[in-house]
Enzyme design. Structure first.
Site, PDB file in Angstrom:
ATOM      1  N   ASP A 208       0.645  -1.358   0.185  1.00  0.00           N
ATOM      2  CA  ASP A 208       0.154   0.540  -0.135  1.00  0.00           C
ATOM      3  C   ASP A 208       0.528   1.208   0.300  1.00  0.00           C
ATOM      4  O   ASP A 208       0.570   2.204  -0.577  1.00  0.00           O
ATOM      5  CB  ASP A 208      -1.156  -0.335   0.793  1.00  0.00           C
ATOM      6  CG  ASP A 208      -2.228   0.226   1.119  1.00  0.00           C
ATOM      7  OD1 ASP A 208      -2.297   0.842  -0.001  1.00  0.00           O
ATOM      8  OD2 ASP A 208      -2.842   0.607   1.844  1.00  0.00           O
ATOM      9  N   ASP A 279      -9.102  -2.245   2.783  1.00  0.00           N
ATOM     10  CA  ASP A 279      -8.617  -1.701   3.933  1.00  0.00           C
ATOM     11  C   ASP A 279      -9.770  -1.987   5.191  1.00  0.00           C
ATOM     12  O   ASP A 279      -9.329  -1.686   5.922  1.00  0.00           O
ATOM     13  CB  ASP A 279      -8.681  -0.366   4.141  1.00  0.00           C
ATOM     14  CG  ASP A 279      -7.871   0.648   3.055  1.00  0.00           C
ATOM     15  OD1 ASP A 279      -6.871  -0.138   2.652  1.00  0.00           O
ATOM     16  OD2 ASP A 279      -8.173   2.099   2.145  1.00  0.00           O
TER      17      ASP A 279
END
Length: 389
Positions: A208, A279
């Site tokens: 990420d 997420d």
């Protein structure tokens, strides 16, 4: 200066941010308990001498659903945890460089998966609604199998919602499909140990951070943001052009923003708050793991605390609640960081430390760290009442 601080603080409690917080937490909690319920039902069936295929989803009034027999529970091992960020990176690059070539196929595949996932999300509600009718009766569809009224209703509603989404492209319908995908992934994917959890979340944190912060230096564009926000061509529009149906047929349908994220508009409509489903799902898998472990310890009520265990209040605090609070604080920190830097932030950079570190600390203090680290649900006795994965 005071007005600026008030305006900045107000932006944190804007309706879009509050909606994102509440929905993401509710999805994780619901998906985790749905997963635990599936494990408990399979365990009860094994006790009754009615074993089912390992990993099959069973839900009905006795939660025995044929709709999701094709959906097997997937347990991630250490090798898969290490290579998953690499596979995700390859997929991201394919979408970045070849999006125009694969967008229609990708949209259709996403729509099919979203249909199944949203039907899974709707099934308990449909079971409740059809309970007064004929909950035990199944309708045969030949080689396709036999299905209850609740299963048929949930699948029909899901197909209808996907069709309306394709025709309108409305953000609210996209959110509904993304919610179904989140719950299904949390419910059907298992992390077997804390070791695998740490490997997976640490690798995804690096993934990420790299694609949000450093990809622009290599590809002259923020790869993660571009892929996440790029709309796809509507399959109806593509089909009308391929079949030469004329300028009025299918040309007024909108481009589709794919359900790989949750978006909520602000109260003023000036902006959208966005959170990727990764997420939600990836920390959700950790929350699902600790909920199953809490249940495992609850069943082991005859266990005598070891010398390293913390007595009193610490023992009564569940790992699930501790990690869920960490997720909330991490999400809040990510939101504050995005407001300060006025740019997209890798949410896992904040979510992973705020969930893993309190969990590791509490497990150490309670004396459970060694057991949780490797195969915590494995038992030698076949007659054990503990959950097995």
């Amino acid at each position: 200066n005071g007005c600026t601080r008030v305006s900045w603080a107000y932006s944190l409690v804007d309706s879009s941010q509050v909606s994102t917080f509440l929905i993401s937490i509710l999805l994780i909690v619901y998906g985790s308990f749905r997963s635990l319920n599936m494990d408990c039902e399979n365990q009860e069936k094994d006790k009754d001498g009615n074993p089912t295929a390992t990993g099959a989803f069973n839900n009905g009034n006795t939660n025995n659903s044929e709709c999701f027999r094709c959906c097997r529970i997937q347990t991630i091992d250490s090798t898969q945890a290490l290579f998953l960020p690499i596979g995700a990176s390859v997929s991201l690059l394919v979408m970045f460089f070849f999006f125009d070539s694969v967008q229609v196929v990708f949209t259709i595949c996403t729509a099919v998966l979203a249909t199944i996932a949203f039907a899974f999300l709707l099934l308990p509600m449909c079971q409740y609604l059809t309970r007064p009718c004929s909950p035990q009766n199944k309708i045969s569809f030949g080689c396709c199998g036999r299905f209850t009224l609740a299963e048929l209703l949930s699948f029909s509603l899901s197909v209808l919602l996907v069709l309306i989404w394709v025709l309108t492209g409305h953000w609210l319908l996209m959110d509904a499909l993304a919610m179904g995908l989140c719950v299904a992934m949390i419910a059907f994917v298992r992390l077997p140990s804390l070791k695998v959890s740490c490997l997976l979340l640490s690798g995804l944190l690096i993934y990420d951070v790299f694609w949000v912060f450093f990809s622009a230096y290599i590809f002259n564009s923020n790869v993660m943001v571009k892929v996440a926000t790029q709309p796809a061509e509507n399959p109806i529009d593509v089909l009308s052009r391929k079949l030469h149906l004329g300028p009025g047929m299918g040309r007024d349908v909108p481009r589709l923003s794919l359900p790989g994220k949750l978006v909520f508009p602000s109260s003023t409509g000036s902006h959208f708050s966005m959170l990727g489903i990764g997420d939600i799902v990836m920390p959700g898998l950790l929350l699902c793991f600790v909920l199953r472990y809490d249940n495992y310890k609850k069943q082991a009520n005859g266990e005598v605390p070891g010398p390293g265990n913390m007595p009193g209040r610490m023992q009564r605090v569940s790992y699930f609640h501790c990690t869920l609070i960490g997720y909330f604080v991490g999400l809040l920190t990510a939101t504050v960081a995005s407001r300060i830097h006025r740019a997209a932030q890798p949410a896992l950079l904040y979510l992973v430390p705020f969930t893993l570190l309190p969990l590791l600390t509490m497990a150490y203090l309670k004396g459970d760290l060694r057991r949780m680290w490797s195969e915590p649900f494995h038992t030698k006795s076949s007659s054990s009442r503990f959950l097995e994965v």
